[in-house]
Write a protein that holds these residues in place. Structure first.
Motif, PDB file in Angstrom:
ATOM      1  N   UNK A   1       0.792  -1.231   0.000  1.00  0.00           N
ATOM      2  CA  UNK A   1       0.000   0.000   0.000  1.00  0.00           C
ATOM      3  C   UNK A   1       0.821   1.277   0.000  1.00  0.00           C
ATOM      4  N   UNK A   2       2.145   1.168   0.144  1.00  0.00           N
ATOM      5  CA  UNK A   2       3.006   2.352   0.257  1.00  0.00           C
ATOM      6  C   UNK A   2       3.322   3.023  -1.066  1.00  0.00           C
ATOM      7  N   UNK A   3       3.581   2.238  -2.107  1.00  0.00           N
ATOM      8  CA  UNK A   3       4.181   2.786  -3.325  1.00  0.00           C
ATOM      9  C   UNK A   3       3.703   2.027  -4.554  1.00  0.00           C
ATOM     10  N   UNK A   4       3.754   2.700  -5.698  1.00  0.00           N
ATOM     11  CA  UNK A   4       3.591   1.991  -6.967  1.00  0.00           C
ATOM     12  C   UNK A   4       4.916   1.352  -7.342  1.00  0.00           C
ATOM     13  N   UNK A   5       4.862   0.155  -7.880  1.00  0.00           N
ATOM     14  CA  UNK A   5       6.061  -0.470  -8.424  1.00  0.00           C
ATOM     15  C   UNK A   5       5.808  -0.746  -9.897  1.00  0.00           C
ATOM     16  N   UNK A   6       6.537  -0.030 -10.742  1.00  0.00           N
ATOM     17  CA  UNK A   6       6.414  -0.183 -12.191  1.00  0.00           C
ATOM     18  C   UNK A   6       7.614  -0.993 -12.659  1.00  0.00           C
ATOM     19  N   UNK A   7       7.356  -2.037 -13.397  1.00  0.00           N
ATOM     20  CA  UNK A   7       8.465  -2.884 -13.851  1.00  0.00           C
ATOM     21  C   UNK A   7       8.397  -3.079 -15.355  1.00  0.00           C
ATOM     22  N   UNK A   8       9.535  -3.019 -15.982  1.00  0.00           N
ATOM     23  CA  UNK A   8       9.637  -3.368 -17.401  1.00  0.00           C
ATOM     24  C   UNK A   8      11.065  -3.826 -17.671  1.00  0.00           C
ATOM     25  N   UNK A   9      11.341  -4.232 -18.888  1.00  0.00           N
ATOM     26  CA  UNK A   9      12.686  -4.680 -19.242  1.00  0.00           C
ATOM     27  C   UNK A   9      13.648  -3.500 -19.159  1.00  0.00           C
ATOM     28  N   UNK A  10      14.568  -3.541 -18.208  1.00  0.00           N
ATOM     29  CA  UNK A  10      15.603  -2.525 -18.088  1.00  0.00           C
ATOM     30  C   UNK A  10      15.259  -1.330 -17.223  1.00  0.00           C
ATOM     31  N   UNK A  11      14.069  -1.321 -16.595  1.00  0.00           N
ATOM     32  CA  UNK A  11      13.640  -0.141 -15.824  1.00  0.00           C
ATOM     33  C   UNK A  11      13.692   1.102 -16.694  1.00  0.00           C
ATOM     34  N   UNK A  12      13.139   0.990 -17.888  1.00  0.00           N
ATOM     35  CA  UNK A  12      13.189   2.079 -18.856  1.00  0.00           C
ATOM     36  C   UNK A  12      12.199   3.189 -18.522  1.00  0.00           C
TER      37      UNK A  12
END
Ligand SMILES: [Zn+2]
Length: 170
Positions: free
Chosen positions: A53-64
């Motif tokens: 509930x603290x933060x959004x975590x966005x993930x993709x190849x390479x943290x682009x």
């Protein structure tokens, strides 16, 4: 049912049996987002100290940052986040190929129609050859784009898959 699907069912039973966080609000409580790589060796909650509930975590190849921009704008404009923590990592797959390599692989494995589609989409796989430079460039990109206001705090980090340590670059 595949073994992966069975695993999800088992995990779901166990997780929900003792779940007590159903009251959490939609917007991230600590108003920040983490953009990191999809690499299977990164556990963002554990490695970066993120409670549910603290933060959004966005993930993709390479943290682009370019690839993540759509989600970043949604996170900030619709859900109120005010800080970006960008974390790339050692041993990233994005350090191991070029766009030409990826285009070649698609053509070889998926055929000429797929290759033609790739070309027509002009898809950039966004690989990079220098990790620290890539962190700096992505932070620059986020600071430059009009879609991220100047009031947003931005930092860039490298997670070491070898040690579990995360160190600040910028
Ligand atoms: Zn990676």
């Amino acid at each position: 049912m595949s073994a992966i699907q069975k695993n999800i069912e088992t995990a779901s039973e166990n997780y929900s049996a003792s779940f007590t966080k159903g009251h959490l609000a939609l917007p991230p409580a600590k108003k920040y987002l983490v953009l990191t790589c999809m690499d299977a060796r990164i556990d963002p909650a554990q490695a970066f100290g993120i409670e549910l509930g603290d933060a959004h975590v966005i993930r993709n190849a390479g943290a682009s940052a370019r690839d993540g921009l759509r989600s970043i704008v949604i996170s900030e404009q619709l859900l109120g986040t005010q800080e970006i923590v960008l974390v790339k990592h050692t041993g990233c797959g994005m350090l191991t190929f070029t766009n030409d390599d990826a285009y070649g692989l698609v053509e070889k494995n998926l055929g000429s129609d797929a290759a033609a589609e790739l070309k027509s989409r002009n898809l950039d796989f966004l690989p990079f050859s220098d990790l620290e430079r890539a962190v700096n460039e992505d932070v620059e990109y986020l600071r430059d784009t009009k879609l991220v206001p100047d009031s947003v705090t931005i930092s860039g980090w490298i997670y070491e898959v070898e040690t579990g340590r995360t160190r600040r670059v910028v």
